[in-house]
Design an enzyme around this catalytic site. Structure first.
Site, PDB file in Angstrom:
ATOM      1  N   ARG A  53       6.155 -23.163   2.022  1.00  0.00           N
ATOM      2  CA  ARG A  53       4.978 -22.291   2.090  1.00  0.00           C
ATOM      3  C   ARG A  53       4.825 -21.703   3.484  1.00  0.00           C
ATOM      4  O   ARG A  53       4.438 -20.549   3.653  1.00  0.00           O
ATOM      5  CB  ARG A  53       3.713 -23.043   1.649  1.00  0.00           C
ATOM      6  CG  ARG A  53       2.440 -22.224   1.751  1.00  0.00           C
ATOM      7  CD  ARG A  53       1.296 -22.742   0.865  1.00  0.00           C
ATOM      8  NE  ARG A  53       1.235 -24.192   0.761  1.00  0.00           N
ATOM      9  CZ  ARG A  53       0.851 -25.012   1.743  1.00  0.00           C
ATOM     10  NH1 ARG A  53       0.451 -24.516   2.903  1.00  0.00           N
ATOM     11  NH2 ARG A  53       0.832 -26.317   1.554  1.00  0.00           N
ATOM     12  N   TYR A 106      -5.246   3.025  -6.202  1.00  0.00           N
ATOM     13  CA  TYR A 106      -4.706   2.157  -7.252  1.00  0.00           C
ATOM     14  C   TYR A 106      -5.857   1.323  -7.839  1.00  0.00           C
ATOM     15  O   TYR A 106      -6.648   0.730  -7.096  1.00  0.00           O
ATOM     16  CB  TYR A 106      -3.640   1.257  -6.634  1.00  0.00           C
ATOM     17  CG  TYR A 106      -3.108   0.199  -7.540  1.00  0.00           C
ATOM     18  CD1 TYR A 106      -2.371   0.541  -8.668  1.00  0.00           C
ATOM     19  CD2 TYR A 106      -3.331  -1.145  -7.278  1.00  0.00           C
ATOM     20  CE1 TYR A 106      -1.886  -0.437  -9.510  1.00  0.00           C
ATOM     21  CE2 TYR A 106      -2.830  -2.124  -8.112  1.00  0.00           C
ATOM     22  CZ  TYR A 106      -2.116  -1.763  -9.236  1.00  0.00           C
ATOM     23  OH  TYR A 106      -1.632  -2.732 -10.066  1.00  0.00           O
ATOM     24  N   ASP A 178      -1.683   2.157   2.187  1.00  0.00           N
ATOM     25  CA  ASP A 178      -0.854   1.634   1.099  1.00  0.00           C
ATOM     26  C   ASP A 178       0.288   2.632   0.926  1.00  0.00           C
ATOM     27  O   ASP A 178       0.093   3.740   0.446  1.00  0.00           O
ATOM     28  CB  ASP A 178      -1.701   1.514  -0.178  1.00  0.00           C
ATOM     29  CG  ASP A 178      -0.904   0.962  -1.363  1.00  0.00           C
ATOM     30  OD1 ASP A 178       0.339   1.067  -1.361  1.00  0.00           O
ATOM     31  OD2 ASP A 178      -1.545   0.448  -2.304  1.00  0.00           O
ATOM     32  N   LYS A 203       7.643  -2.163  -6.462  1.00  0.00           N
ATOM     33  CA  LYS A 203       7.935  -0.790  -6.873  1.00  0.00           C
ATOM     34  C   LYS A 203       9.197  -0.277  -6.173  1.00  0.00           C
ATOM     35  O   LYS A 203      10.275  -0.763  -6.455  1.00  0.00           O
ATOM     36  CB  LYS A 203       6.698   0.073  -6.604  1.00  0.00           C
ATOM     37  CG  LYS A 203       5.361  -0.585  -7.015  1.00  0.00           C
ATOM     38  CD  LYS A 203       5.181  -0.722  -8.512  1.00  0.00           C
ATOM     39  CE  LYS A 203       3.975  -1.550  -8.918  1.00  0.00           C
ATOM     40  NZ  LYS A 203       2.688  -1.168  -8.312  1.00  0.00           N
TER      41      LYS A 203
HETATM   42  C1  LIG Z   1       1.419  -1.702  -8.108  1.00  0.00           C
HETATM   43  C2  LIG Z   1       0.603  -1.269  -6.937  1.00  0.00           C
HETATM   44  C3  LIG Z   1      -0.123  -2.205  -6.195  1.00  0.00           C
HETATM   45  C4  LIG Z   1      -0.211  -3.670  -6.588  1.00  0.00           C
HETATM   46  O1  LIG Z   1       1.010  -4.319  -6.452  1.00  0.00           O
HETATM   47  P1  LIG Z   1       1.466  -5.586  -7.379  1.00  0.00           P
HETATM   48  O2  LIG Z   1       2.815  -5.877  -6.852  1.00  0.00           O
HETATM   49  O3  LIG Z   1       1.442  -5.098  -8.795  1.00  0.00           O
HETATM   50  O4  LIG Z   1       0.472  -6.659  -7.149  1.00  0.00           O
HETATM   51  C5  LIG Z   1      -0.807  -1.752  -5.086  1.00  0.00           C
HETATM   52  N1  LIG Z   1      -0.794  -0.456  -4.732  1.00  0.00           N
HETATM   53  C6  LIG Z   1      -0.120   0.476  -5.429  1.00  0.00           C
HETATM   54  C7  LIG Z   1      -0.147   1.901  -4.999  1.00  0.00           C
HETATM   55  C8  LIG Z   1       0.606   0.106  -6.562  1.00  0.00           C
HETATM   56  O5  LIG Z   1       1.260   1.029  -7.266  1.00  0.00           O
END
Ligand SMILES: *Cc1c(COP(=O)(O)O)cnc(C)c1O
Length: 385
Positions: A53, A106, A178, A203
């Site tokens: 961890r 998001y 983000d 992603k």
């Molecule tokens: C998918 C997504 C998230 C969240 O990420 P997870 O890996 O699904 O927890 C945050 N911001 C954006 C723009 C996303 O597309």
């Protein structure tokens, strides 16, 4: 004098944090699938690793790689994008603090702030970050965190990071971007003035729809220390195998983003000219309201676009259910093309809120298949509804 130039982006993607194994010569880093590390006498840690961890070499390899790509000094990896966001928010927010969030963020980010942090005393306000007057009005009261997403999900609004970072800093806010949609291959917010970058590594970073992960990147050492403490103390850490999959994916990020951008641009033009389409949301199109800002702050428009159908909700749902190559699924950024219906899928949690998505909109994540096949798939699906 030695050449002090930072290696190029694609070189960093392949090599940063990816030293060949010192004992075996293995060119790819090992997967350290372990929960703990042997000590040479009490407290005698080898290379600082103690327990899974608090740290793991495979996780470190991923963190160093992403930090290098975002031009930050520190990256802290979590089990998902939202775990990363939560780790960051917990590290900086106290009861009474105000958070300014873009109005097309998001849905999961909105839900995290609204349902978890607002009940703990944080004050959340959403604003159209492309509207300078609205932003100025929102700064009339102190803001602790300015949370920017650009391009936004799913309406592809482009927010001017340089201008917003300056406005945020003038008002004492921590400026977070983000960067999931653009990826560091196309946009590096820290170099544009942001304090922190967060990613859903699930992603584009991973890029193969096979792992969940998230990461917080910053050059603010004190902040990085606090986020690292949250990672350790709350424990939503990125697992070793996931970290390994993500580092493997990142090595082709530059190649993939070029292909995603090229194909998405062609599909945006195809759909913009289609009679069944009311509007295409893609920053690469010259008539997109954020086109000029995107051209300044991004090196390509990326692989995401959204489409409003002239036939309303029924036409949008029909398109989403009729494509064959574009698979109907949540998520984005993988090698395979996906189609989504945001108002009932990714953004179902914001229906009826200021972040609600129009019901005639579908979102496309353009993969790396042959462009001609993707275009034919959309053509066929639009013809049959
Ligand atoms: C998918 C997504 C998230 C969240 O990420 P997870 O890996 O699904 O927890 C945050 N911001 C954006 C723009 C996303 O597309």
């Amino acid at each position: 004098m030695p050449d002090q130039r930072l290696p190029g982006f694609a070189t960093r993607a392949v090599h940063a944090g990816q030293e060949p194994d010192r004992t075996t010569g293995s060119i790819t880093p090992a997967i350290h699938q372990t929960s703990t590390f042997v000590q040479d006498g009490i407290g005698g840690l080898r290379e600082g690793y103690e327990y899974g961890r608090s740290g793991n070499p495979t996780r470190t390899a991923f963190e160093q790689q992403v930090a290098a790509l975002e031009q930050g000094t520190n990256a802290v990896a979590f089990a998902s994008g939202l775990a990363a966001e939560d780790g960051l928010l917990r590290a900086v927010l106290a009861a009474g603090d105000r958070v300014l969030l873009g109005d097309d963020a998001y849905g999961g980010t909105y839900r995290l702030l609204k349902r978890i942090h607002e009940p703990a005393g944080v004050r959340l306000e959403t604003v159209d970050l492309t509207d300078a007057a609205a932003v100025e009005a929102a700064f009339a009261e102190p803001v602790r965190v300015l949370w920017i997403e650009t391009p936004t999900n799913p309406l592809m609004k482009v927010v001017d990071i340089v201008a917003l970072a300056a406005a945020g800093h003038a008002n004492g806010a921590l400026v977070v971007v983000d960067n999931t949609f653009a990826s560091p291959a196309l946009q590096q917010p820290l170099a544009l003035g942001a304090d922190v970058v967060v990613h859903s590594a699930t992603k584009y970073l991973g890029g193969h729809s096979d792992a969940l992960g998230g990461v917080v990147v910053t050059s603010d050492e004190a902040l990085a220390e606090r986020v690292r403490f949250l990672q350790f103390a709350a424990g939503a850490v990125l697992a070793p195998f996931e970290a390994w999959l993500l580092t493997r994916g990142i090595k082709t990020l530059d190649l993939r983003m070029r292909r995603h951008t090229e194909s998405a641009g062609a599909i945006a033009a195809q759909l913009a000219a289609h009679p069944a389409v009311e509007r295409v949301y893609y920053p690469g199109l010259p008539d997109h309201p954020g086109h000029d800002i995107a051209a300044r702050q991004m090196s390509g428009s990326g692989g995401m676009l959204s489409v409003a159908l002239a036939g309303g909700e029924a036409a949008a749902r029909s398109l989403a259910e009729r494509t064959r190559l574009f698979a109907l699924a949540e998520s984005l950024g993988g090698v395979e093309s996906l189609i989504g219906y945001p108002s009932l899928m990714t953004h179902a949690s914001v229906r009826g809120t200021p972040l609600a998505v129009p019901e005639n909109v579908v979102r496309l994540s353009v993969g790396v298949e042959d462009l001609a096949d993707l275009q034919q798939d959309l053509e066929d699906a639009l013809r049959t509804h």
